[in-house]
Design a protein around this motif. Structure first.
Motif, PDB file in Angstrom:
ATOM      1  N   ASP A 105       0.903  -1.337  -0.041  1.00  0.00           N
ATOM      2  CA  ASP A 105      -0.045   0.037   0.085  1.00  0.00           C
ATOM      3  C   ASP A 105       1.044   1.074   0.072  1.00  0.00           C
ATOM      4  O   ASP A 105       2.119   1.355   0.578  1.00  0.00           O
ATOM      5  CB  ASP A 105      -1.046   0.047   1.136  1.00  0.00           C
ATOM      6  N   GLU A 106       0.441   2.425  -0.765  1.00  0.00           N
ATOM      7  CA  GLU A 106       1.235   3.593  -0.758  1.00  0.00           C
ATOM      8  C   GLU A 106       0.303   4.742  -0.224  1.00  0.00           C
ATOM      9  O   GLU A 106      -1.016   4.761  -0.489  1.00  0.00           O
ATOM     10  CB  GLU A 106       1.477   4.034  -2.082  1.00  0.00           C
ATOM     11  N   GLU A 107       0.784   5.327   0.718  1.00  0.00           N
ATOM     12  CA  GLU A 107       0.042   6.579   1.460  1.00  0.00           C
ATOM     13  C   GLU A 107       0.380   7.886   0.455  1.00  0.00           C
ATOM     14  O   GLU A 107       1.640   8.087   0.056  1.00  0.00           O
ATOM     15  CB  GLU A 107       0.417   7.034   2.639  1.00  0.00           C
ATOM     16  N   ARG A 108      -0.563   8.674   0.169  1.00  0.00           N
ATOM     17  CA  ARG A 108      -0.366  10.071  -0.592  1.00  0.00           C
ATOM     18  C   ARG A 108      -1.394  11.108   0.006  1.00  0.00           C
ATOM     19  O   ARG A 108      -2.374  10.681   0.632  1.00  0.00           O
ATOM     20  CB  ARG A 108      -0.848   9.876  -2.099  1.00  0.00           C
ATOM     21  N   LYS A 109      -0.953  12.135  -0.218  1.00  0.00           N
ATOM     22  CA  LYS A 109      -1.768  13.385   0.151  1.00  0.00           C
ATOM     23  C   LYS A 109      -2.844  13.701  -0.977  1.00  0.00           C
ATOM     24  O   LYS A 109      -2.496  13.730  -2.045  1.00  0.00           O
ATOM     25  CB  LYS A 109      -1.131  14.415   0.692  1.00  0.00           C
ATOM     26  N   GLN A 110      -4.160  13.780  -0.480  1.00  0.00           N
ATOM     27  CA  GLN A 110      -5.117  14.327  -1.566  1.00  0.00           C
ATOM     28  C   GLN A 110      -4.702  15.707  -2.164  1.00  0.00           C
ATOM     29  O   GLN A 110      -4.351  16.725  -1.152  1.00  0.00           O
ATOM     30  CB  GLN A 110      -6.534  14.331  -1.033  1.00  0.00           C
ATOM     31  N   GLY A 111      -4.589  16.007  -3.402  1.00  0.00           N
ATOM     32  CA  GLY A 111      -3.921  17.104  -3.890  1.00  0.00           C
ATOM     33  C   GLY A 111      -4.948  18.297  -3.766  1.00  0.00           C
ATOM     34  O   GLY A 111      -4.568  19.621  -3.754  1.00  0.00           O
ATOM     35  N   VAL A 112      -6.302  18.067  -3.457  1.00  0.00           N
ATOM     36  CA  VAL A 112      -7.081  19.174  -3.420  1.00  0.00           C
ATOM     37  C   VAL A 112      -7.375  19.651  -2.173  1.00  0.00           C
ATOM     38  O   VAL A 112      -7.071  21.090  -1.527  1.00  0.00           O
ATOM     39  CB  VAL A 112      -8.590  18.680  -3.934  1.00  0.00           C
ATOM     40  N   ASN A 113      -7.217  18.873  -1.130  1.00  0.00           N
ATOM     41  CA  ASN A 113      -7.692  19.160   0.361  1.00  0.00           C
ATOM     42  C   ASN A 113      -6.137  18.785   1.216  1.00  0.00           C
ATOM     43  O   ASN A 113      -6.468  19.215   2.527  1.00  0.00           O
ATOM     44  CB  ASN A 113      -8.646  18.728   1.074  1.00  0.00           C
ATOM     45  N   PHE A 456     -10.003   7.251  -0.057  1.00  0.00           N
ATOM     46  CA  PHE A 456      -9.905   8.694   0.362  1.00  0.00           C
ATOM     47  C   PHE A 456     -10.314   8.814   1.811  1.00  0.00           C
ATOM     48  O   PHE A 456     -11.528   8.636   2.054  1.00  0.00           O
ATOM     49  CB  PHE A 456     -10.649   9.463  -0.393  1.00  0.00           C
ATOM     50  N   LEU A 457      -9.412   9.289   2.669  1.00  0.00           N
ATOM     51  CA  LEU A 457      -9.577   9.313   4.193  1.00  0.00           C
ATOM     52  C   LEU A 457     -10.193  10.754   4.283  1.00  0.00           C
ATOM     53  O   LEU A 457      -9.730  11.666   3.879  1.00  0.00           O
ATOM     54  CB  LEU A 457      -8.233   8.622   4.953  1.00  0.00           C
TER      55      LEU A 457
END
Length: 458
Positions: A105-113, A456-457
């Protein structure tokens, strides 16, 4: 009920007869594979890895038997069969070692918020693998290893002439501890195969074969909205540039044209030679091709064995004869020996032009096509004119120059510089144009048939 009989192409003797499965029998195998997949997918990547390692060891433990079986079914040199077994074991080892990280699994930040996001690579189900005869063990293994690690099941339809190798591979997987139904081998005809592609339990289709076969299977899969990976034929060009080291170029050109009896998708097939070195290269290349020892594939001293079948022999013979009828010149070979078996000699053709099979098409046998180029730029142009784009090569003393050409200009998926080779577990394998799409090996193949799931968390 229909049958198929495998035949030793070196002796023309029958090996074994197999009964074709009915559609009902094949469907039952598919359903069993899906049931096994539902349990297999629950394991972690780390829990799947030891199964792959044990299969790799089982292949090594049975290397002599497997090599002998492949030689009897397809005519490949026995020593090449042993190399193939080791490559397959290395693929299982590599996939077991690297798979958990590639699929983690890869964690990423949502680009919008800026909130958290997670990307997960999840298995999708049963992958249908349709494979050819030229590497009877390697072709199914490179699909099987990746998809077992990804959590999928696998159903194999192998080429009929190497049915025995496909069935033995499954037996060894089971002996190594793999759940019995997770990898199935089907002995079926093409009509039944097309019907299986449409079955909802098949979630992806991968084929290695000709561009014609790729069009057919790709179209059938597209009708059912199934993803495909297609590794198709090629007419790989090896460029002998103006500053090439001729000794190196000849050495690897002979090797590249005759490896696996010339029956390799990434064989060196077209030799595009610049004017400046044309005469020197051709003289040395023809001399070495003339000296090739053709004979019994089980003999350690043999350099060239028979083609895989009488049908393949007839195809190569027809392609050469048609090219000669249209003006090609035979520099060596071309004369079929009077002996049992599907033996075709090491052959070199020159004075080629578009419209000849030796110029336009893939010759799956020990036939080299020599094409003259004015200079380096013209050589690159001629190489890229092909409808194919799987592999290729460049011979040049200037490695940086060759690297720039390979990276920026060569329209293929794989390029060798001053060398020849077939596959490496850590490097992606695949092509462009009529050579297909998708990749295997190098961590790329392991993600071809997964659900790349975005979560999306809040």
């Amino acid at each position: 009920m229909s049958t198929i009989t495998t035949i030793n192409p070196a002796t023309e003797k029958e090996i074994q007869t197999y009964t074709l499965m009915t559609k009902k029998q094949a469907t039952e195998r598919l359903e069993s594979c899906h049931a096994a997949f539902l349990k297999w997918r629950e394991l972690t990547h780390q829990q799947r890895a030891p199964y792959l390692q044990k299969i790799g060891q089982k292949l090594r433990d049975n290397a002599d038997e497997l090599a002998a079986l492949m030689t009897s079914e397809t005519g490949k040199l026995l020593k090449d069969g042993l190399t193939e077994v080791e490559l397959c074991a290395a693929i299982f080892d590599y996939t077991a070692k690297t798979g958990p990280d590639v699929l983690a699994d890869e964690e990423r930040k949502q680009g919008v918020n800026g909130k958290r996001g997670l990307i997960s690579y999840q298995p999708i189900g049963v992958i249908y693998s349709i494979q050819p005869w030229n590497f009877p063990l390697y072709q199914p293994v490179r699909v099987l290893a990746s998809n077992l690690m990804a959590g999928n099941g696998c159903v194999l339809k192998h080429a009929s002439i190497c049915t025995g190798t496909g069935l033995r591979l499954r037996e060894l997987c089971i002996e190594a501890g793999l759940p019995e139904d997770l990898f199935q081998v089907l002995v079926i005809d093409h009509d039944t195969s097309d019907q299986l592609i449409a079955n909802p339990l098949v979630r992806g289709v991968t084929l290695t074969g000709s561009d014609g076969a790729g069009r057919h299977v790709g179209a059938e899969a597209a009708k059912a909205l199934k993803k495909t990976v297609l590794e198709l034929g090629s007419n790989d060009a090896y460029l002998v540039l103006e500053d090439a080291d001729i000794e190196t170029a000849v050495k690897f050109s002979v090797m590249g044209r005759l490896y696996n009896n010339g029956e390799t998708c990434v064989s060196a097939k077209r030799f595009i030679v610049t004017d400046k070195v044309y005469d020197t290269f051709v003289e040395a290349f023809v001399a070495q091709m003339q000296d090739i020892n053709m004979g019994d594939p089980t003999n350690e001293n043999t350099q060239l064995g028979p083609l895989s079948s009488k049908e393949q022999f007839d195809t190569v013979t027809q392609q050469v004869n048609e090219s000669v009828a249209k003006g090609a010149k035979i520099l060596c070979g071309g004369e079929v020996p009077k002996r049992p078996g599907a033996y075709y000699p090491a052959t070199v053709l020159a004075e080629l032009r578009p419209g000849m099979p030796a110029y336009d098409d893939e010759i799956f046998g020990p036939v080299a096509s020599i094409i003259r180029a004015r200079d380096d730029e013209d050589a690159m142009r001629l190489a890229n004119e092909s409808r194919y784009g799987l592999g290729g090569g460049i011979f040049s003393k200037n490695e940086e120059y060759a690297l720039r050409l390979a990276r920026d200009n060569f329209d293929t998926g794989m390029i060798r510089i001053n060398s020849f080779g077939a596959a490496d577990p850590n490097m992606p394998f695949g092509g462009v144009k009529n050579s297909g799409y998708g990749r295997e090996h190098g961590g790329f193949g392991i993600r071809e048939f997964v659900n790349v799931k975005s979560i999306f968390l809040p």
